[in-house]
Write a protein that holds these residues in place. Structure first.
Motif, PDB file in Angstrom:
ATOM      1  N   SER A  71       0.817  -1.214   0.000  1.00 32.31           N
ATOM      2  CA  SER A  71       0.000   0.000   0.000  1.00 32.31           C
ATOM      3  C   SER A  71       0.850   1.263   0.000  1.00 32.31           C
ATOM      4  O   SER A  71       0.349   2.353  -0.318  1.00 32.31           O
ATOM      5  N   GLU A  74       0.678   3.441  -3.061  1.00 33.20           N
ATOM      6  CA  GLU A  74      -0.506   4.247  -3.328  1.00 33.20           C
ATOM      7  C   GLU A  74      -0.456   5.610  -2.639  1.00 33.20           C
ATOM      8  O   GLU A  74      -1.390   6.403  -2.773  1.00 33.20           O
ATOM      9  N   ASP A 229       0.247  -3.523   6.045  1.00 31.38           N
ATOM     10  CA  ASP A 229      -0.822  -4.237   5.347  1.00 31.38           C
ATOM     11  C   ASP A 229      -1.165  -5.563   6.009  1.00 31.38           C
ATOM     12  O   ASP A 229      -2.331  -5.917   6.160  1.00 31.38           O
ATOM     13  N   SER A 280      -3.010   2.106   6.240  1.00 30.93           N
ATOM     14  CA  SER A 280      -3.338   1.035   5.299  1.00 30.93           C
ATOM     15  C   SER A 280      -4.804   0.651   5.487  1.00 30.93           C
ATOM     16  O   SER A 280      -5.156  -0.081   6.416  1.00 30.93           O
ATOM     17  N   ASN A 282      -6.699  -1.303   3.889  1.00 28.78           N
ATOM     18  CA  ASN A 282      -6.992  -2.723   3.687  1.00 28.78           C
ATOM     19  C   ASN A 282      -6.138  -3.625   4.565  1.00 28.78           C
ATOM     20  O   ASN A 282      -6.003  -4.820   4.291  1.00 28.78           O
ATOM     21  N   SER A 283      -5.580  -3.071   5.611  1.00 28.81           N
ATOM     22  CA  SER A 283      -4.765  -3.858   6.530  1.00 28.81           C
ATOM     23  C   SER A 283      -5.578  -4.993   7.142  1.00 28.81           C
ATOM     24  O   SER A 283      -6.767  -4.838   7.448  1.00 28.81           O
TER      25      SER A 283
END
Length: 301
Positions: A71, A74, A229, A280, A282-283
């Motif tokens: 991540s 991004e 992540d 993050s 989406n961790s």
């Protein structure tokens, strides 16, 4: 010759001292009354060290910890406001985008196998590198002491202290239970977190857990973590490729060690007035452990 000394060490000391066998007789250390190592001679050379006591609550405010999950790719760090930036392992690949002041490496396989990154880290005179005595010895052996231009802060694994017996993983709660600076997860009594790193830092399979203990001791009051992540462990880290990827052992430790360790860290940090934000989204770590926030929403106008 080192093999000869190693055999002498093994035959003259209990097995619980085995983690020191590669250091003896090359290392001479002096401890302060506070527990930290304040003087180090390695193979006859005096190694300058940052005194940990002098760094207690030396900092304040915000810090960014840059972990190495995908991540990271991004995030537009151009919008990051002024704060202390802390790198771990291969995060130095972001040097052209981030101004690192503090760095933490405790993974000996990283030191052994990513010499390209390590060479750049130790050559940076603006950095303070927190690493273990095993790490310092490897760095000096590979690059020589004059090549080390960064400052060195010597930290220890609380269960593997230098020239002291190992504390077994199932004996952490019993051994450290009376120390007022150490907290334990009530459901996992052998997972611990310290507020005083001078007597060692507790491991939980990830350098970020070390970083949280260090940064609490240094005095920061809000921590942002990028790249935490904890997913897709089979994929390369953001700075790796399929050809130079180092193995990861986080997957098998995630549920049994990492989650309860970070749960404990959240509680201790909150009790000490420290906020932690996980950048993050989406961790795999749930938002109840560390609040998940968007990098753009947090830092971009």
């Amino acid at each position: 010759m080192s093999t000869f000394f190693k055999q002498i060490y093994r035959y003259t000391r209990p097995r619980s001292y085995r983690h020191n066998e590669n250091l003896w007789p090359f290392c001479r250390i002096t401890h302060a009354l506070t527990g930290d190592i304040t003087q180090l001679r390695y193979k006859g050379q005096l190694v300058p060290l940052v005194p940990l006591t002098d760094w207690h609550h030396r900092f304040s405010g915000d810090a960014l910890i840059t972990a190495t999950g995908l991540s990271i790719n991004e995030m537009d760090f151009a919008g990051l406001p002024a704060m202390t930036v802390v790198g771990v392992n291969g995060a130095y690949a972001l040097k052209d985008r981030l101004d690192f002041q503090l760095y933490i490496i405790v993974d000996m396989s990283f030191i052994d196998r990513r010499t390209d990154v390590l060479r750049a880290i130790i050559a940076d005179p603006t950095l303070t590198l927190f690493t273990t005595l095993h790490g310092i010895a490897r760095i000096i052996d590979r690059f020589t002491l004059p090549a080390v231009r960064c400052r060195l802060a010597l930290i220890e694994d609380a269960c593997y202290r230098i020239y002291q017996p190992r504390v077994p993983g199932n004996g952490v709660g019993r051994h450290f239970g009376q120390d007022p600076h150490i907290r334990f997860n009530p459901d996992y009594p052998d997972i611990a977190f310290t507020t005083d790193i001078r007597n060692g830092i507790f491991d939980a399979g990830t350098v970020v857990f070390w970083a949280l203990q260090i940064l609490l001791y240094l005095g920061f009051t809000r921590l942002y973590i990028a790249g935490l992540d904890m997913t897709n462990f089979h994929q390369p880290r953001f700075y790796e490729s399929d050809y130079d990827k180092l193995p990861s052992f986080l997957a098998e430790k995630f549920t049994s060690v990492i989650v309860p360790a970070f749960t404990l860290a959240r509680e201790v940090l909150q009790q000490n007035g420290v906020e932690v934000k996980n950048l993050s989204l989406n961790s795999a770590l749930c938002g109840e452990i560390f609040e998940k926030v968007s990098f753009d929403d947090t830092f971009q106008d």
